[in-house]
Design a protein around this motif. Structure first.
Motif, PDB file in Angstrom:
ATOM      1  N   GLY A  28       0.777  -1.236   0.000  1.00  0.00           N
ATOM      2  CA  GLY A  28       0.000   0.000   0.000  1.00  0.00           C
ATOM      3  C   GLY A  28       0.807   1.283   0.000  1.00  0.00           C
ATOM      4  O   GLY A  28       0.234   2.372   0.006  1.00  0.00           O
ATOM      5  N   THR A  29       2.126   1.171  -0.039  1.00  0.00           N
ATOM      6  CA  THR A  29       2.988   2.351  -0.018  1.00  0.00           C
ATOM      7  C   THR A  29       3.772   2.446  -1.324  1.00  0.00           C
ATOM      8  O   THR A  29       4.338   1.451  -1.784  1.00  0.00           O
ATOM      9  CB  THR A  29       3.981   2.284   1.168  1.00  0.00           C
ATOM     10  OG1 THR A  29       3.236   2.163   2.379  1.00  0.00           O
ATOM     11  CG2 THR A  29       4.864   3.513   1.230  1.00  0.00           C
ATOM     12  N   GLU A  30       3.802   3.655  -1.895  1.00  0.00           N
ATOM     13  CA  GLU A  30       4.580   3.898  -3.119  1.00  0.00           C
ATOM     14  C   GLU A  30       6.067   4.004  -2.777  1.00  0.00           C
ATOM     15  O   GLU A  30       6.435   4.676  -1.815  1.00  0.00           O
ATOM     16  CB  GLU A  30       4.138   5.206  -3.784  1.00  0.00           C
ATOM     17  CG  GLU A  30       2.823   5.122  -4.496  1.00  0.00           C
ATOM     18  CD  GLU A  30       2.970   4.635  -5.928  1.00  0.00           C
ATOM     19  OE1 GLU A  30       4.028   4.833  -6.551  1.00  0.00           O
ATOM     20  OE2 GLU A  30       1.995   4.032  -6.407  1.00  0.00           O
ATOM     21  N   HIS A  31       6.883   3.364  -3.607  1.00  0.00           N
ATOM     22  CA  HIS A  31       8.338   3.436  -3.439  1.00  0.00           C
ATOM     23  C   HIS A  31       8.964   3.750  -4.787  1.00  0.00           C
ATOM     24  O   HIS A  31       8.648   3.101  -5.782  1.00  0.00           O
ATOM     25  CB  HIS A  31       8.903   2.097  -2.940  1.00  0.00           C
ATOM     26  CG  HIS A  31       8.396   1.672  -1.605  1.00  0.00           C
ATOM     27  ND1 HIS A  31       8.960   2.102  -0.434  1.00  0.00           N
ATOM     28  CD2 HIS A  31       7.361   0.867  -1.262  1.00  0.00           C
ATOM     29  CE1 HIS A  31       8.309   1.572   0.581  1.00  0.00           C
ATOM     30  NE2 HIS A  31       7.327   0.815   0.100  1.00  0.00           N
ATOM     31  N   GLU A  32       9.860   4.727  -4.811  1.00  0.00           N
ATOM     32  CA  GLU A  32      10.619   5.027  -6.019  1.00  0.00           C
ATOM     33  C   GLU A  32      12.002   4.412  -5.841  1.00  0.00           C
ATOM     34  O   GLU A  32      12.694   4.702  -4.856  1.00  0.00           O
ATOM     35  CB  GLU A  32      10.718   6.535  -6.236  1.00  0.00           C
ATOM     36  CG  GLU A  32      11.382   6.884  -7.549  1.00  0.00           C
ATOM     37  CD  GLU A  32      11.368   8.373  -7.818  1.00  0.00           C
ATOM     38  OE1 GLU A  32      10.561   8.794  -8.653  1.00  0.00           O
ATOM     39  OE2 GLU A  32      12.166   9.087  -7.179  1.00  0.00           O
ATOM     40  N   LEU A  33      12.375   3.560  -6.780  1.00  0.00           N
ATOM     41  CA  LEU A  33      13.645   2.843  -6.669  1.00  0.00           C
ATOM     42  C   LEU A  33      14.504   3.070  -7.899  1.00  0.00           C
ATOM     43  O   LEU A  33      13.999   3.114  -9.022  1.00  0.00           O
ATOM     44  CB  LEU A  33      13.405   1.335  -6.542  1.00  0.00           C
ATOM     45  CG  LEU A  33      12.603   0.842  -5.354  1.00  0.00           C
ATOM     46  CD1 LEU A  33      12.380  -0.654  -5.467  1.00  0.00           C
ATOM     47  CD2 LEU A  33      13.334   1.159  -4.074  1.00  0.00           C
ATOM     48  N   ASP A  34      15.782   3.163  -7.674  1.00  0.00           N
ATOM     49  CA  ASP A  34      16.754   3.215  -8.753  1.00  0.00           C
ATOM     50  C   ASP A  34      17.425   1.843  -8.791  1.00  0.00           C
ATOM     51  O   ASP A  34      18.299   1.547  -7.976  1.00  0.00           O
ATOM     52  CB  ASP A  34      17.786   4.318  -8.478  1.00  0.00           C
ATOM     53  CG  ASP A  34      18.749   4.512  -9.629  1.00  0.00           C
ATOM     54  OD1 ASP A  34      18.529   3.931 -10.713  1.00  0.00           O
ATOM     55  OD2 ASP A  34      19.735   5.258  -9.433  1.00  0.00           O
ATOM     56  N   VAL A  35      16.941   0.983  -9.696  1.00  0.00           N
ATOM     57  CA  VAL A  35      17.454  -0.384  -9.777  1.00  0.00           C
ATOM     58  C   VAL A  35      17.890  -0.708 -11.198  1.00  0.00           C
ATOM     59  O   VAL A  35      17.369  -0.153 -12.163  1.00  0.00           O
ATOM     60  CB  VAL A  35      16.406  -1.429  -9.325  1.00  0.00           C
ATOM     61  CG1 VAL A  35      16.042  -1.249  -7.869  1.00  0.00           C
ATOM     62  CG2 VAL A  35      15.171  -1.399 -10.187  1.00  0.00           C
ATOM     63  N   ASP A  36      18.820  -1.597 -11.301  1.00  0.00           N
ATOM     64  CA  ASP A  36      19.227  -2.148 -12.587  1.00  0.00           C
ATOM     65  C   ASP A  36      18.028  -2.895 -13.174  1.00  0.00           C
ATOM     66  O   ASP A  36      17.273  -3.527 -12.428  1.00  0.00           O
ATOM     67  CB  ASP A  36      20.406  -3.110 -12.351  1.00  0.00           C
ATOM     68  CG  ASP A  36      21.000  -3.635 -13.636  1.00  0.00           C
ATOM     69  OD1 ASP A  36      20.302  -4.430 -14.309  1.00  0.00           O
ATOM     70  OD2 ASP A  36      22.138  -3.267 -13.971  1.00  0.00           O
ATOM     71  N   VAL A  37      17.853  -2.855 -14.463  1.00  0.00           N
ATOM     72  CA  VAL A  37      16.693  -3.511 -15.087  1.00  0.00           C
ATOM     73  C   VAL A  37      16.712  -5.026 -14.894  1.00  0.00           C
ATOM     74  O   VAL A  37      15.686  -5.681 -15.050  1.00  0.00           O
ATOM     75  CB  VAL A  37      16.582  -3.182 -16.598  1.00  0.00           C
ATOM     76  CG1 VAL A  37      16.307  -1.717 -16.805  1.00  0.00           C
ATOM     77  CG2 VAL A  37      17.809  -3.637 -17.356  1.00  0.00           C
ATOM     78  N   ARG A  38      17.843  -5.575 -14.513  1.00  0.00           N
ATOM     79  CA  ARG A  38      17.955  -7.020 -14.278  1.00  0.00           C
ATOM     80  C   ARG A  38      17.656  -7.427 -12.846  1.00  0.00           C
ATOM     81  O   ARG A  38      17.723  -8.599 -12.502  1.00  0.00           O
ATOM     82  CB  ARG A  38      19.365  -7.492 -14.643  1.00  0.00           C
ATOM     83  CG  ARG A  38      19.711  -7.254 -16.102  1.00  0.00           C
ATOM     84  CD  ARG A  38      21.170  -7.456 -16.353  1.00  0.00           C
ATOM     85  NE  ARG A  38      21.893  -6.367 -15.673  1.00  0.00           N
ATOM     86  CZ  ARG A  38      23.207  -6.224 -15.694  1.00  0.00           C
ATOM     87  NH1 ARG A  38      23.962  -7.080 -16.345  1.00  0.00           N
ATOM     88  NH2 ARG A  38      23.786  -5.220 -15.056  1.00  0.00           N
ATOM     89  N   THR A  39      17.283  -6.485 -11.984  1.00  0.00           N
ATOM     90  CA  THR A  39      17.028  -6.762 -10.574  1.00  0.00           C
ATOM     91  C   THR A  39      15.706  -7.515 -10.409  1.00  0.00           C
ATOM     92  O   THR A  39      14.665  -7.070 -10.887  1.00  0.00           O
ATOM     93  CB  THR A  39      16.974  -5.452  -9.764  1.00  0.00           C
ATOM     94  OG1 THR A  39      18.201  -4.750  -9.956  1.00  0.00           O
ATOM     95  CG2 THR A  39      16.739  -5.711  -8.292  1.00  0.00           C
ATOM     96  N   SER A  40      15.777  -8.635  -9.736  1.00  0.00           N
ATOM     97  CA  SER A  40      14.541  -9.392  -9.481  1.00  0.00           C
ATOM     98  C   SER A  40      13.680  -8.638  -8.467  1.00  0.00           C
ATOM     99  O   SER A  40      14.180  -7.818  -7.691  1.00  0.00           O
ATOM    100  CB  SER A  40      14.864 -10.797  -8.945  1.00  0.00           C
ATOM    101  OG  SER A  40      15.370 -10.717  -7.623  1.00  0.00           O
ATOM    102  N   LEU A  41      12.404  -8.934  -8.483  1.00  0.00           N
ATOM    103  CA  LEU A  41      11.518  -8.328  -7.491  1.00  0.00           C
ATOM    104  C   LEU A  41      11.979  -8.716  -6.091  1.00  0.00           C
ATOM    105  O   LEU A  41      11.974  -7.883  -5.184  1.00  0.00           O
ATOM    106  CB  LEU A  41      10.069  -8.764  -7.743  1.00  0.00           C
ATOM    107  CG  LEU A  41       9.031  -8.224  -6.765  1.00  0.00           C
ATOM    108  CD1 LEU A  41       9.035  -6.705  -6.714  1.00  0.00           C
ATOM    109  CD2 LEU A  41       7.647  -8.764  -7.130  1.00  0.00           C
ATOM    110  N   LEU A  42      12.401  -9.951  -5.909  1.00  0.00           N
ATOM    111  CA  LEU A  42      12.900 -10.404  -4.602  1.00  0.00           C
ATOM    112  C   LEU A  42      14.066  -9.546  -4.137  1.00  0.00           C
ATOM    113  O   LEU A  42      14.080  -9.071  -2.991  1.00  0.00           O
ATOM    114  CB  LEU A  42      13.317 -11.873  -4.681  1.00  0.00           C
ATOM    115  CG  LEU A  42      14.026 -12.435  -3.451  1.00  0.00           C
ATOM    116  CD1 LEU A  42      13.121 -12.393  -2.226  1.00  0.00           C
ATOM    117  CD2 LEU A  42      14.501 -13.856  -3.726  1.00  0.00           C
ATOM    118  N   ASP A  43      15.042  -9.315  -5.004  1.00  0.00           N
ATOM    119  CA  ASP A  43      16.202  -8.518  -4.610  1.00  0.00           C
ATOM    120  C   ASP A  43      15.829  -7.064  -4.369  1.00  0.00           C
ATOM    121  O   ASP A  43      16.389  -6.415  -3.477  1.00  0.00           O
ATOM    122  CB  ASP A  43      17.311  -8.639  -5.649  1.00  0.00           C
ATOM    123  CG  ASP A  43      17.973 -10.013  -5.629  1.00  0.00           C
ATOM    124  OD1 ASP A  43      17.905 -10.694  -4.581  1.00  0.00           O
ATOM    125  OD2 ASP A  43      18.549 -10.409  -6.658  1.00  0.00           O
TER     126      ASP A  43
END
Length: 173
Positions: free
Chosen positions: A8-23
């Motif tokens: 229920g909370t919005e999060h803005e993340l700077d992740v590599d496009v290969r990052t799994s949802l788990l990671d």
């Protein structure tokens, strides 16, 4: 940059496009309730709900889930306000070492929603819904979640208890 809605909370993340949802959950948001078991989609320790459906978060990329509602074990309840499935797992000792427990609880919650929608499993007697939650039915529906400690009888009992509580209150387990 991606935007994910988690519990229920919005999060803005700077992740590599290969990052799994788990990671992304564990390493970028410190939501460590979701476990990395096999990292191959075979054990279910990383199960989360995406738009209410169970998925293995190790097998999907975080960037694929912008706009989705993601629910982790942390989003189901809190120590002071457990949901019925969490209460049932505690009551029935549905765990031993506890490593698989978050994935089991999230998966069981999603599974009860599937049953409530009338979705049959491979062992359902009918394709028309109205499935009775027999041991065989629960075991089939939970077969993607492994427990190395073999707490399966207690897990099945917990699911059956939680399904009864959810039916009485009309809320999701």
């Amino acid at each position: 940059m991606i935007n994910l809605t988690i519990n229920g909370t919005e999060h803005e993340l700077d992740v590599d496009v290969r990052t799994s949802l788990l990671d992304a959950l564990r390493d970028h948001l410190a939501l460590t309730g979701t476990k990395k078991g096999c990292d191959h989609g075979q054990c279910g320790a990383c199960t989360v709900l995406v738009d209410g459906r169970r998925i293995n978060s190790c097998l999907t990329l975080a960037v694929m889930h912008e706009g989705d509602a993601i629910t982790t074990i942390e989003g189901l309840g809190t120590p002071g306000n457990l949901n019925p499935m969490q209460e049932a797992f505690l009551h029935h000792d549905g765990f031993q070492c506890g490593y698989c427990t978050p994935g089991q609880i999230v998966s069981a919650t999603g599974m009860l929603d599937e049953v409530g929608k009338g979705w049959p499993s491979n062992v359902s007697a009918s394709l028309d819904g109205g499935t009775e939650l027999s041991d065989e039915e629960i075991s089939e529906r939970m077969s993607g979640n492994l427990c190395r400690c073999s707490a399966y009888p207690n897990i099945v009992d917990a699911i059956r208890t939680a399904s009864g509580k959810a039916a009485k209150t009309g809320e999701s387990a």
